[in-house]
Design a protein around this motif. Structure first.
Motif, PDB file in Angstrom:
ATOM      1  N   VAL A 200     -54.298  -3.644  91.076  1.00  0.00           N
ATOM      2  CA  VAL A 200     -54.290  -3.504  89.697  1.00  0.00           C
ATOM      3  C   VAL A 200     -55.769  -3.733  89.172  1.00  0.00           C
ATOM      4  O   VAL A 200     -56.509  -4.426  89.582  1.00  0.00           O
ATOM      5  N   ARG A 201     -56.029  -2.836  88.437  1.00  0.00           N
ATOM      6  CA  ARG A 201     -57.180  -2.838  87.577  1.00  0.00           C
ATOM      7  C   ARG A 201     -57.069  -3.807  86.329  1.00  0.00           C
ATOM      8  O   ARG A 201     -56.538  -3.928  85.471  1.00  0.00           O
ATOM      9  N   PRO A 202     -58.301  -4.762  86.674  1.00  0.00           N
ATOM     10  CA  PRO A 202     -58.257  -5.847  85.927  1.00  0.00           C
ATOM     11  C   PRO A 202     -58.993  -5.664  84.414  1.00  0.00           C
ATOM     12  O   PRO A 202     -60.171  -5.516  84.174  1.00  0.00           O
ATOM     13  N   HIS A 203     -58.288  -5.330  83.227  1.00  0.00           N
ATOM     14  CA  HIS A 203     -58.669  -5.129  82.052  1.00  0.00           C
ATOM     15  C   HIS A 203     -58.806  -6.223  81.291  1.00  0.00           C
ATOM     16  O   HIS A 203     -58.116  -6.389  80.402  1.00  0.00           O
ATOM     17  N   VAL A 204     -59.608  -7.123  81.698  1.00  0.00           N
ATOM     18  CA  VAL A 204     -59.797  -8.519  81.084  1.00  0.00           C
ATOM     19  C   VAL A 204     -61.051  -8.616  79.966  1.00  0.00           C
ATOM     20  O   VAL A 204     -62.243  -8.102  80.612  1.00  0.00           O
ATOM     21  N   ALA A 205     -60.949  -8.932  79.325  1.00  0.00           N
ATOM     22  CA  ALA A 205     -62.090  -9.200  78.011  1.00  0.00           C
ATOM     23  C   ALA A 205     -63.141 -10.112  78.685  1.00  0.00           C
ATOM     24  O   ALA A 205     -62.784 -11.221  79.455  1.00  0.00           O
ATOM     25  N   GLN A 206     -64.351  -9.673  78.579  1.00  0.00           N
ATOM     26  CA  GLN A 206     -65.413 -10.372  79.159  1.00  0.00           C
ATOM     27  C   GLN A 206     -65.684 -11.702  78.461  1.00  0.00           C
ATOM     28  O   GLN A 206     -65.857 -11.868  77.412  1.00  0.00           O
ATOM     29  N   ASN A 207     -65.997 -12.600  79.452  1.00  0.00           N
ATOM     30  CA  ASN A 207     -66.474 -13.966  78.886  1.00  0.00           C
ATOM     31  C   ASN A 207     -67.964 -14.102  79.353  1.00  0.00           C
ATOM     32  O   ASN A 207     -68.329 -14.380  80.379  1.00  0.00           O
ATOM     33  N   VAL A 208     -68.881 -13.867  78.393  1.00  0.00           N
ATOM     34  CA  VAL A 208     -70.233 -13.971  78.666  1.00  0.00           C
ATOM     35  C   VAL A 208     -71.175 -15.042  78.046  1.00  0.00           C
ATOM     36  O   VAL A 208     -72.226 -14.927  77.871  1.00  0.00           O
ATOM     37  N   SER A 209     -70.284 -16.293  77.332  1.00  0.00           N
ATOM     38  CA  SER A 209     -70.930 -17.101  76.790  1.00  0.00           C
ATOM     39  C   SER A 209     -71.299 -18.170  78.104  1.00  0.00           C
ATOM     40  O   SER A 209     -70.440 -18.942  78.564  1.00  0.00           O
ATOM     41  N   ARG A 210     -72.982 -18.372  78.205  1.00  0.00           N
ATOM     42  CA  ARG A 210     -73.226 -18.935  79.272  1.00  0.00           C
ATOM     43  C   ARG A 210     -72.699 -18.788  80.626  1.00  0.00           C
ATOM     44  O   ARG A 210     -72.949 -19.838  81.359  1.00  0.00           O
ATOM     45  N   ARG A 211     -72.347 -17.605  81.086  1.00  0.00           N
ATOM     46  CA  ARG A 211     -72.042 -17.344  82.191  1.00  0.00           C
ATOM     47  C   ARG A 211     -72.117 -15.908  82.576  1.00  0.00           C
ATOM     48  O   ARG A 211     -72.250 -15.081  81.554  1.00  0.00           O
ATOM     49  N   ARG A 212     -71.963 -15.536  83.685  1.00  0.00           N
ATOM     50  CA  ARG A 212     -71.732 -14.031  84.203  1.00  0.00           C
ATOM     51  C   ARG A 212     -70.154 -13.685  84.352  1.00  0.00           C
ATOM     52  O   ARG A 212     -69.354 -14.122  84.876  1.00  0.00           O
ATOM     53  N   SER A 213     -69.776 -12.620  83.507  1.00  0.00           N
ATOM     54  CA  SER A 213     -68.435 -12.131  83.500  1.00  0.00           C
ATOM     55  C   SER A 213     -68.028 -11.491  85.113  1.00  0.00           C
ATOM     56  O   SER A 213     -68.982 -10.856  85.737  1.00  0.00           O
ATOM     57  N   ALA A 214     -66.753 -11.431  85.240  1.00  0.00           N
ATOM     58  CA  ALA A 214     -66.647 -11.019  86.589  1.00  0.00           C
ATOM     59  C   ALA A 214     -66.114  -9.662  86.354  1.00  0.00           C
ATOM     60  O   ALA A 214     -65.764  -8.697  87.437  1.00  0.00           O
ATOM     61  N   ILE A 215     -66.298  -9.142  85.180  1.00  0.00           N
ATOM     62  CA  ILE A 215     -65.737  -7.559  84.724  1.00  0.00           C
ATOM     63  C   ILE A 215     -67.237  -7.186  84.589  1.00  0.00           C
ATOM     64  O   ILE A 215     -67.957  -7.342  83.453  1.00  0.00           O
ATOM     65  N   ASN A 216     -67.414  -5.964  85.366  1.00  0.00           N
ATOM     66  CA  ASN A 216     -68.704  -5.214  85.117  1.00  0.00           C
ATOM     67  C   ASN A 216     -68.573  -3.717  84.694  1.00  0.00           C
ATOM     68  O   ASN A 216     -67.505  -3.722  84.058  1.00  0.00           O
ATOM     69  N   GLY A 217     -69.609  -3.136  84.480  1.00  0.00           N
ATOM     70  CA  GLY A 217     -69.677  -1.836  83.943  1.00  0.00           C
ATOM     71  C   GLY A 217     -68.976  -0.896  84.409  1.00  0.00           C
ATOM     72  O   GLY A 217     -68.424   0.169  84.122  1.00  0.00           O
ATOM     73  N   ARG A 218     -68.376  -1.036  85.795  1.00  0.00           N
ATOM     74  CA  ARG A 218     -67.497  -0.133  86.397  1.00  0.00           C
ATOM     75  C   ARG A 218     -66.398  -0.063  85.757  1.00  0.00           C
ATOM     76  O   ARG A 218     -65.408   1.126  85.712  1.00  0.00           O
ATOM     77  N   THR A 219     -65.732  -1.124  85.168  1.00  0.00           N
ATOM     78  CA  THR A 219     -64.645  -1.264  84.673  1.00  0.00           C
ATOM     79  C   THR A 219     -64.484  -0.985  83.036  1.00  0.00           C
ATOM     80  O   THR A 219     -63.839  -0.011  82.451  1.00  0.00           O
TER      81      THR A 219
END
Length: 283
Positions: A200-219
C-alpha cells in the motif's frame, strides 16, 4: 410506540395491519440485542456496497482513512478512581452534587467511568478539553466518497493507525499496489513501513512540526500523492453527516458494542443518502 396506535402511515411503514396490536416497548431492546449478536449493521453496510450498481462506482485502487471522536453518554462526574475513593462535592455531594476536580490527577490508568466503563478520557491536542469518548474510524473510496468500512474502538494507544491497517488489509490482497490517503496524525514510521509491507502506497500528509516526516520525496513528488491529499478530506463530509444528521456527536447508547453498532448503521445510512446523486436517480 404511542404514534403506532393511531397513525396508519407509521403502521404501514413497520408492516402492521390496521387492527394488529402494537408490540411491547421491550421488543425494540430485544431486536437491538439480536442485531448486535448477528452483526447486522456490518452486514447491512456490506450488502449496500455489494449491490451491482454500487459496485460499478467503486475503484479498487485509491482509498482514504481517518478517525473522529464520538463523545460517550457519560459525564465527567462518573469518572471515579479504581479504588472506590471519591472527593466530596462542593454543595454537600449527592448524585447531582457539584464536583470540584481541580488539582486532582485523573487518567485512564487510575480512573474509570461508572456509567460507561468502555469510555476513556481523551483529548485531541494540547490545550483542548479532555472528554470521555470513543473513536470512530472510516475508510472511503476516493472516487465516490462512499464509506467502505466503519468501526468504533476505545481510544487507548494508537487506535487510528491500528484500525487503518485492519481496514485496508483486505483491499491490499492483490498484486498491484494501492494508495491510502490520511492526515498527518498517521505520519509515523512504523505505520508507513507496515503499509509498504502490505503493498500500500502511504499517501499520508507530512507532519514536519519539530520532527522528521516518515514520508519522503519519493512519495510526495508524484501527482497521485497530491490528488490523494485533496481527496482524503472527503471523509470529513461523512463524519460531519454522521455526527450532525445521524446524531452521533454524542452517543445515546452505552458500551462499546452498542455505540459501534450505531456508528456502523450511520455509515451505511450515509452511503444510502449519497447513492441517488451518484447513480443519477431521484432521491
Amino acid at each position: 410506540m404511542e404514534r403506532l396506535e393511531f397513525d396508519l402511515l407509521f403502521r404501514w411503514f413497520v408492516g402492521l395491519d390496521v387492527d394488529e396490536p402494537v408490540w411491547d416497548h421491550s421488543t425494540f431492546s430485544k431486536n437491538r440485542d439480536r442485531q448486535l449478536a448477528g452483526e447486522i449493521a456490518a452486514k447491512f453496510l456490506t450488502a449496500i456496497l455489494d449491490h451491482p450498481r454500487v459496485r460499478r462506482l467503486l475503484s479498487s485502487d485509491h482509498f482514504s482513512v481517518d478517525g473522529t471522536l464520538i463523545e460517550a453518554w457519560a459525564s465527567m462526574k462518573s469518572f471515579r478512581p479504581h479504588d472506590g475513593g471519591d472527593r466530596e462535592g462542593g454543595n454537600g455531594g449527592g448524585r447531582d452534587g457539584f464536583a470540584d476536580f481541580r488539582g486532582e490527577n485523573r487518567s485512564n490508568d487510575t480512573h474509570t467511568s461508572t456509567t460507561d466503563p468502555d469510555a476513556m478520557l481523551y483529548k485531541k491536542g494540547p490545550g483542548m478539553e479532555a472528554k470521555l469518548c470513543f473513536i470512530g474510524h472510516g475508510l472511503i473510496e476516493n472516487r465516490s466518497g462512499l464509506l467502505l468500512n466503519a468501526r468504533l474502538t476505545r481510544v487507548s494507544g494508537h487506535p487510528e493507525r491500528l484500525a487503518a491497517l485492519e481496514m485496508i488489509e483486505p483491499f491490499a490482497e492483490r498484486p498491484q499496489g494501492i494508495t491510502l490517503g490520511a492526515d498527518r496524525g498517521y505520519d509515523a514510521a512504523d505505520f508507513v513501513d507496515e503499509l509498504r509491507t502490505l503493498n500500500v502506497r502511504p499517501h499520508v500528509a507530512q507532519n514536519v512540526s519539530r520532527r522528521r516526516s516518515a514520508i519522503n520525496g519519493r512519495t510526495t513528488r508524484h501527482a497521485r500523492y497530491a490528488a490523494s491529499i485533496r481527496a482524503r478530506k472527503r471523509i470529513e463530509e461523512a463524519f460531519g453527516w454522521i455526527k450532525t444528521i445521524a446524531g452521533l456527536r454524542k452517543a445515546k447508547l452505552r458500551g462499546l458494542a452498542k455505540v459501534d453498532w450505531a456508528f456502523t448503521f450511520a455509515a451505511a445510512a450515509y452511503n444510502l443518502i449519497r447513492l441517488p446523486k451518484l447513480l443519477g436517480v431521484p432521491a
